[in-house]
Design a protein around this motif. Structure first.
Motif, PDB file in Angstrom:
ATOM      1  N   ARG A 105     -10.604   5.185   1.184  1.00 38.87           N
ATOM      2  CA  ARG A 105     -10.632   4.588   2.524  1.00 38.87           C
ATOM      3  C   ARG A 105      -9.992   5.521   3.561  1.00 38.87           C
ATOM      4  NH1 ARG A 105     -12.641  -0.413   2.645  1.00 38.87           N
ATOM      5  NH2 ARG A 105     -12.701  -1.594   0.688  1.00 38.87           N
ATOM      6  N   ALA A 106      -8.901   6.171   3.186  1.00 38.34           N
ATOM      7  CA  ALA A 106      -8.241   7.103   4.111  1.00 38.34           C
ATOM      8  C   ALA A 106      -9.164   8.269   4.441  1.00 38.34           C
ATOM      9  CB  ALA A 106      -6.929   7.610   3.518  1.00 38.34           C
ATOM     10  N   GLY A 107      -9.811   8.830   3.432  1.00 42.95           N
ATOM     11  CA  GLY A 107     -10.727   9.944   3.659  1.00 42.95           C
ATOM     12  C   GLY A 107     -11.915   9.548   4.512  1.00 42.95           C
ATOM     13  N   LEU A 108     -12.464   8.386   4.233  1.00 39.86           N
ATOM     14  CA  LEU A 108     -13.631   7.933   4.993  1.00 39.86           C
ATOM     15  C   LEU A 108     -13.269   7.556   6.429  1.00 39.86           C
ATOM     16  CD1 LEU A 108     -15.274   5.976   2.086  1.00 39.86           C
ATOM     17  CD2 LEU A 108     -16.236   8.006   3.214  1.00 39.86           C
ATOM     18  N   GLU A 109     -12.092   6.997   6.628  1.00 41.13           N
ATOM     19  CA  GLU A 109     -11.657   6.693   7.996  1.00 41.13           C
ATOM     20  C   GLU A 109     -11.387   7.989   8.769  1.00 41.13           C
ATOM     21  OE1 GLU A 109     -11.923   3.876   9.589  1.00 41.13           O
ATOM     22  OE2 GLU A 109     -12.660   2.941   7.756  1.00 41.13           O
ATOM     23  N   PHE A 153      -6.249  14.667   0.537  1.00 41.13           N
ATOM     24  CA  PHE A 153      -5.444  13.492   0.835  1.00 41.13           C
ATOM     25  C   PHE A 153      -4.684  13.195  -0.449  1.00 41.13           C
ATOM     26  CE2 PHE A 153      -9.034  13.261   3.672  1.00 41.13           C
ATOM     27  CZ  PHE A 153      -8.479  12.833   4.866  1.00 41.13           C
ATOM     28  N   THR A 154      -3.402  12.850  -0.334  1.00 43.27           N
ATOM     29  CA  THR A 154      -2.601  12.605  -1.526  1.00 43.27           C
ATOM     30  C   THR A 154      -1.769  11.337  -1.382  1.00 43.27           C
ATOM     31  OG1 THR A 154      -0.730  13.920  -0.733  1.00 43.27           O
ATOM     32  CG2 THR A 154      -2.407  15.074  -2.045  1.00 43.27           C
ATOM     33  N   ILE A 155      -1.381  10.811  -2.525  1.00 42.39           N
ATOM     34  CA  ILE A 155      -0.427   9.710  -2.611  1.00 42.39           C
ATOM     35  C   ILE A 155       0.607  10.105  -3.658  1.00 42.39           C
ATOM     36  CG2 ILE A 155      -0.065   7.329  -3.393  1.00 42.39           C
ATOM     37  CD1 ILE A 155      -2.790   6.628  -2.237  1.00 42.39           C
ATOM     38  N   GLY A 196      -5.605   1.928 -12.035  1.00 39.78           N
ATOM     39  CA  GLY A 196      -5.746   0.474 -12.060  1.00 39.78           C
ATOM     40  C   GLY A 196      -4.943  -0.242 -10.994  1.00 39.78           C
ATOM     41  N   GLN A 197      -4.367   0.505 -10.058  1.00 47.20           N
ATOM     42  CA  GLN A 197      -3.538  -0.080  -9.000  1.00 47.20           C
ATOM     43  C   GLN A 197      -4.186   0.049  -7.611  1.00 47.20           C
ATOM     44  OE1 GLN A 197       0.597   1.238  -9.143  1.00 47.20           O
ATOM     45  NE2 GLN A 197       0.370   1.723 -11.318  1.00 47.20           N
ATOM     46  N   GLY A 198      -5.425   0.499  -7.561  1.00 42.83           N
ATOM     47  CA  GLY A 198      -6.108   0.633  -6.278  1.00 42.83           C
ATOM     48  C   GLY A 198      -5.779   1.912  -5.527  1.00 42.83           C
ATOM     49  N   VAL A 199      -5.142   2.853  -6.192  1.00 42.12           N
ATOM     50  CA  VAL A 199      -4.727   4.096  -5.537  1.00 42.12           C
ATOM     51  C   VAL A 199      -5.939   4.930  -5.125  1.00 42.12           C
ATOM     52  CG1 VAL A 199      -3.474   6.267  -5.868  1.00 42.12           C
ATOM     53  CG2 VAL A 199      -2.470   4.117  -6.656  1.00 42.12           C
ATOM     54  N   ALA A 200      -6.928   5.047  -6.006  1.00 40.85           N
ATOM     55  CA  ALA A 200      -8.133   5.813  -5.662  1.00 40.85           C
ATOM     56  C   ALA A 200      -8.849   5.172  -4.478  1.00 40.85           C
ATOM     57  CB  ALA A 200      -9.066   5.915  -6.869  1.00 40.85           C
ATOM     58  N   GLU A 201      -8.867   3.841  -4.424  1.00 38.97           N
ATOM     59  CA  GLU A 201      -9.500   3.159  -3.293  1.00 38.97           C
ATOM     60  C   GLU A 201      -8.758   3.456  -1.988  1.00 38.97           C
ATOM     61  OE1 GLU A 201     -10.630  -1.268  -1.633  1.00 38.97           O
ATOM     62  OE2 GLU A 201     -10.232  -1.036  -3.762  1.00 38.97           O
ATOM     63  N   ALA A 242       0.826  -1.197   0.000  1.00 38.27           N
ATOM     64  CA  ALA A 242       0.000   0.000   0.000  1.00 38.27           C
ATOM     65  C   ALA A 242       0.868   1.257   0.000  1.00 38.27           C
ATOM     66  CB  ALA A 242      -0.916   0.004   1.222  1.00 38.27           C
ATOM     67  N   ALA A 243       0.413   2.231  -0.743  1.00 38.47           N
ATOM     68  CA  ALA A 243       1.107   3.513  -0.778  1.00 38.47           C
ATOM     69  C   ALA A 243       0.767   4.304   0.478  1.00 38.47           C
ATOM     70  CB  ALA A 243       0.694   4.293  -2.024  1.00 38.47           C
ATOM     71  N   GLN A 244       1.641   5.216   0.834  1.00 43.41           N
ATOM     72  CA  GLN A 244       1.430   6.066   2.009  1.00 43.41           C
ATOM     73  C   GLN A 244       0.516   7.233   1.635  1.00 43.41           C
ATOM     74  OE1 GLN A 244       2.546   5.552   5.141  1.00 43.41           O
ATOM     75  NE2 GLN A 244       1.522   7.380   5.850  1.00 43.41           N
ATOM     76  N   VAL A 245      -0.610   7.343   2.323  1.00 41.48           N
ATOM     77  CA  VAL A 245      -1.537   8.453   2.105  1.00 41.48           C
ATOM     78  C   VAL A 245      -1.148   9.580   3.044  1.00 41.48           C
ATOM     79  CG1 VAL A 245      -3.932   9.216   2.209  1.00 41.48           C
ATOM     80  CG2 VAL A 245      -3.406   6.893   1.434  1.00 41.48           C
ATOM     81  N   ALA A 246      -0.989  10.772   2.485  1.00 37.47           N
ATOM     82  CA  ALA A 246      -0.685  11.960   3.277  1.00 37.47           C
ATOM     83  C   ALA A 246      -1.940  12.833   3.336  1.00 37.47           C
ATOM     84  CB  ALA A 246       0.458  12.740   2.642  1.00 37.47           C
ATOM     85  N   HIS A 247      -2.196  13.393   4.507  1.00 36.64           N
ATOM     86  CA  HIS A 247      -3.323  14.301   4.680  1.00 36.64           C
ATOM     87  C   HIS A 247      -2.779  15.720   4.805  1.00 36.64           C
ATOM     88  CE1 HIS A 247      -6.880  15.840   7.267  1.00 36.64           C
ATOM     89  NE2 HIS A 247      -7.070  16.110   6.011  1.00 36.64           N
ATOM     90  N   HIS A 248      -3.332  16.624   4.011  1.00 37.08           N
ATOM     91  CA  HIS A 248      -2.920  18.028   4.018  1.00 37.08           C
ATOM     92  C   HIS A 248      -4.150  18.868   4.374  1.00 37.08           C
ATOM     93  CE1 HIS A 248       0.753  16.708   2.031  1.00 37.08           C
ATOM     94  NE2 HIS A 248      -0.012  16.022   1.218  1.00 37.08           N
ATOM     95  N   PRO A 249      -4.430  19.031   5.679  1.00 37.68           N
ATOM     96  CA  PRO A 249      -5.632  19.768   6.094  1.00 37.68           C
ATOM     97  C   PRO A 249      -5.699  21.191   5.548  1.00 37.68           C
ATOM     98  CG  PRO A 249      -4.620  18.685   7.983  1.00 37.68           C
ATOM     99  CD  PRO A 249      -3.679  18.532   6.832  1.00 37.68           C
ATOM    100  N   LYS A 250      -4.556  21.856   5.456  1.00 39.95           N
ATOM    101  CA  LYS A 250      -4.544  23.239   4.970  1.00 39.95           C
ATOM    102  C   LYS A 250      -5.052  23.318   3.523  1.00 39.95           C
ATOM    103  CE  LYS A 250      -1.572  27.271   5.210  1.00 39.95           C
ATOM    104  NZ  LYS A 250      -0.258  27.775   5.577  1.00 39.95           N
TER     105      LYS A 250
END
Length: 97
Positions: A57-61, A14-16, A48-53, A2-10
């Motif tokens: 999931r990160a946003g919903l969590e 959410f990015t990868i 096609g690599q599940g990145v959007a998923e 899994a790629a690392q999801v970063a959250h940028h509140p400012k």
């Protein structure tokens, strides 16, 4: 892996970053206790690599952990939530779903 999801509140996103490419899930906070996922974008080489998923999931969590109700202006997020019953409890009455 899994790629690392970063959250940028400012920036309200959410990015990868992976293999020199990026993906994002943008949101807004239109009211207290409400988050609107407004846009998802994945660079073509990452599709096609599940990145959007992973972003979804990160946003919903994040929404769950912060006790936020969810609006899905983004068509991808609307479909994702609809197809994943474990997130149905997060939907706002204003989301139309």
């Amino acid at each position: 892996m899994a790629a690392q999801v970063a959250h940028h509140p400012k920036n309200q996103e959410f990015t990868i970053e992976k293999e020199g490419h990026s993906a994002e899930l943008a949101y807004s906070l239109p009211a207290p206790h409400l988050i609107d996922f407004s846009h998802t974008y994945v660079d073509k080489p990452l599709r096609g690599q599940g990145v959007a998923e992973e972003l979804a999931r990160a946003g919903l969590e994040y929404a769950r952990s912060h006790k936020l109700q969810v609006i899905t202006s983004c068509p991808y997020m609307e479909e994702f939530v609809e197809n994943h019953p474990e997130y149905h409890d997060l939907r706002s009455a204003d989301s139309g779903s």
